[in-house]
Scaffold this active site. Structure first.
Site, short mmCIF file in Angstrom:
data_model
loop_
_atom_site.label_atom_id
_atom_site.label_comp_id
_atom_site.label_asym_id
_atom_site.label_seq_id
_atom_site.Cartn_x
_atom_site.Cartn_y
_atom_site.Cartn_z
N TRP A 355 -26.60 5.86 -15.34
CA TRP A 355 -27.66 6.94 -15.59
C TRP A 355 -28.63 7.28 -14.62
CZ3 TRP A 355 -32.83 6.54 -15.89
CH2 TRP A 355 -33.71 7.63 -16.35
N HIS A 356 -28.72 6.15 -13.94
CA HIS A 356 -29.93 5.93 -12.96
C HIS A 356 -29.38 6.60 -11.36
CE1 HIS A 356 -31.88 2.86 -15.18
NE2 HIS A 356 -32.80 3.35 -14.59
N GLY A 357 -28.04 7.12 -11.20
CA GLY A 357 -27.81 7.72 -10.11
C GLY A 357 -26.17 7.53 -9.67
N TYR A 524 -33.53 11.16 -10.98
CA TYR A 524 -32.96 10.87 -11.96
C TYR A 524 -32.95 11.82 -12.91
CZ TYR A 524 -33.24 6.42 -9.21
OH TYR A 524 -33.20 5.47 -8.27
#
Length: 524
Positions: A355-357, A524
């Protein structure tokens, strides 16, 4: 005379061009909480917002328009995507309500609506955020040479898609009634304070507040100003200063620095990340309070955690609870075999990392945290954190009472420091551009530590050391002390609060770097 008029018009045209440029979308200059333009616009917005307090529809439309402009300044025409998601969610919610009245096939239709919502939101994430990573990975493993399309990433897309998914899923679970007013839902999804970098506000927490047309109390204003001050100090005095003057230099080329400097840069980044992200959350929650809305806290002194599990109960709480409720529990949670529960927890953290990148470094970071949580859960079976005691009451009923195992101050201190260092090691993965850089940092720490450079480091980076120490010590200070200072501020006259806020803003302007540093989680 004619010449003077021409000169005046020419000057006016130049000024108008600058004004248009200032208020138009610029990918290099998003509208952030820590910019002068936002302070100016928000002051005007707040004045009109207060004037419209007696006209609910007018206030909502005005806020939605401002929120869309706020997002336009950060992502340009991608604001149309946000509008599309809002409309799609609203219609799917109404369809869900209608499907719930069906006599046959009700569950199947409702599940189909949920899957449609998830497919739309995950599909957008895959296209905008992960398409380049997918193509690059295929090229690496299949020895192909497909071109990677340069796709503009809408700011905060991970945040508003998660809010969208939770809305539809909560309706399916019967935890939320579908919104029947399009303005109410658009207000929720586009509301600008948490739009770009969270917290991940859920519809079931905010929609009741929207429908209640909340009033802004004096305590909410005081608390909001307090949080804004706290966020500005965390972000611009501590995080930006540590980042620009030390941390970025080491992480950009770790081989040029000793192991001790790499070690200190890792600690510095951990403190920077906390101050940056929690500072944004503080400002978002504070701004929402000024508008009459209360969000749940997003950070609860995570560096006081004594285990990886406790850390995730304190760090980015809105995300960790979202992952628990919408990934971990649907996978089966702990309502299954022990090995399957461990697997569910591990996969949930991998999803959190992704999810962060769009980078395998984030996936690895998530996997490491998943492994740490599994290891900690396993150790708790050997060294329980609670003691069970069988108690028989006066009526003869038997009950089991669990009480936490008492730990000495030394043990608690050791656990806290050990957990902090463990998290620091994992955040090296989070910040490093590649595994090569990560390996190089550890190579320097293990083989070229040289503690003898510590005095020279402290004297050469004295202000950095002071900023890092301040950020950490303020964080671990007793909560009673922080509550006392907050109470004193909120109890002071409003004029004094305004003066303190103005003084902090002026101080921030003096110490900030020449360029505005974006918030880390903005990407993000």
């Amino acid at each position: 005379m004619d010449t003077s008029c021409a000169e005046a018009l020419e000057k006016l045209n130049i000024d108008l061009a600058k004004v248009v440029e200032t208020f138009s979308y610029d990918s290099h200059q998003p509208l952030l909480f820590n910019t002068g333009l936002f302070l100016m616009l928000f002051a005007g917005f707040l004045a009109v917002y207060r004037m419209l307090r007696g006209w609910r529809t007018g206030r909502m439309v005005f806020t939605i328009l401002f929120s869309l402009y706020f997002y336009y300044k950060s992502s340009g025409l991608c604001c149309l995507i946000l509008l599309g998601v809002a409309l799609s969610d609203f219609l799917l919610g109404l369809a869900m309500q209608k499907a719930s009245t069906l006599s046959r096939g009700r569950v199947t239709v409702m599940k189909l609506i949920v899957l449609t919502n998830i497919a739309v939101n995950v599909g957008m994430l895959v296209y905008f955020k992960y398409f380049g990573l997918i193509i690059d990975t295929i090229n690496r493993f299949m020895t192909t040479d497909m071109d990677v399309i340069n796709i503009i990433l809408p700011a905060g897309i991970s945040f508003f898609t998660f809010r969208s998914i939770s809305y539809i899923v909560d309706i399916y679970r019967g935890q939320l009634t579908p919104c029947r007013n399009l303005l109410d839902y658009m207000f929720f999804l586009t509301f600008f304070p948490p739009l770009l970098a969270g917290p991940v506000v859920r519809a079931k927490d905010m929609l009741p507040q929207i429908k209640g047309n909340p009033e802004i109390t004096g305590d909410m204003v005081s608390e909001g100003v307090w949080l804004i001050i706290l966020g500005l100090i965390k972000k611009m005095v501590i995080a930006d200063f540590i980042s620009g003057n030390f941390v970025d230099r080491v992480f950009d080329n770790p081989a040029l620095y000793s192991g001790f400097e790499n070690f200190m840069a890792s600690i510095g980044f951990t403190i920077q990340l906390y101050c940056d992200f929690s500072g944004y959350s503080d400002m978002a929650i504070g701004i929402a309070l000024l508008l009459g809305f209360r969000f749940k806290e997003n950070f609860n002194a995570p560096f006081k955690a004594q285990s990886p599990t406790e850390f995730w109960h304190r760090w980015h709480i809105s995300l960790s609870t979202w992952l628990r409720d919408y990934v971990y529990i649907p996978l089966g949670g702990n309502r299954c075999s022990r090995s399957r529960a461990y697997f569910n927890q591990f996969i949930t953290m991998v999803v959190g990392g992704l999810w962060h990148g769009a980078s395998w470094m984030y996936v690895i970071w998530g996997a490491v945290h998943g492994a740490l949580l599994v290891i900690h859960k396993s150790l708790l079976r050997i060294f329980p954190a609670t003691v069970s005691e069988t108690v028989v009451n006066e009526t003869g009923e038997i009950s089991v009472i669990s009480t936490p195992v008492k730990k000495s101050a030394m043990t608690r201190g050791f656990n806290m420091v050990f957990t902090f260092m463990l998290m620091t090691a994992t955040f090296m993965l989070f910040r490093s551009r590649s595994m090569d850089d990560f390996y190089m940092m550890w190579h320097q720490i293990i083989n070229d530590f040289h503690i003898s450079v510590a005095p020279q480091f402290i004297s050469g980076y004295l202000t950095i050391v002071i900023a890092m120490a301040t950020g950490y010590l303020l964080h671990i200070a007793p909560s009673r002390l922080g509550a006392r200072v907050k109470h004193s501020f909120m109890s002071s006259p409003l004029l004094l609060q305004a003066i303190i806020l103005a003084a902090v803003v002026l101080a921030v302007i003096q110490v900030r770097s020449s360029d505005i540093v974006p918030f880390i989680y903005l990407q993000y």
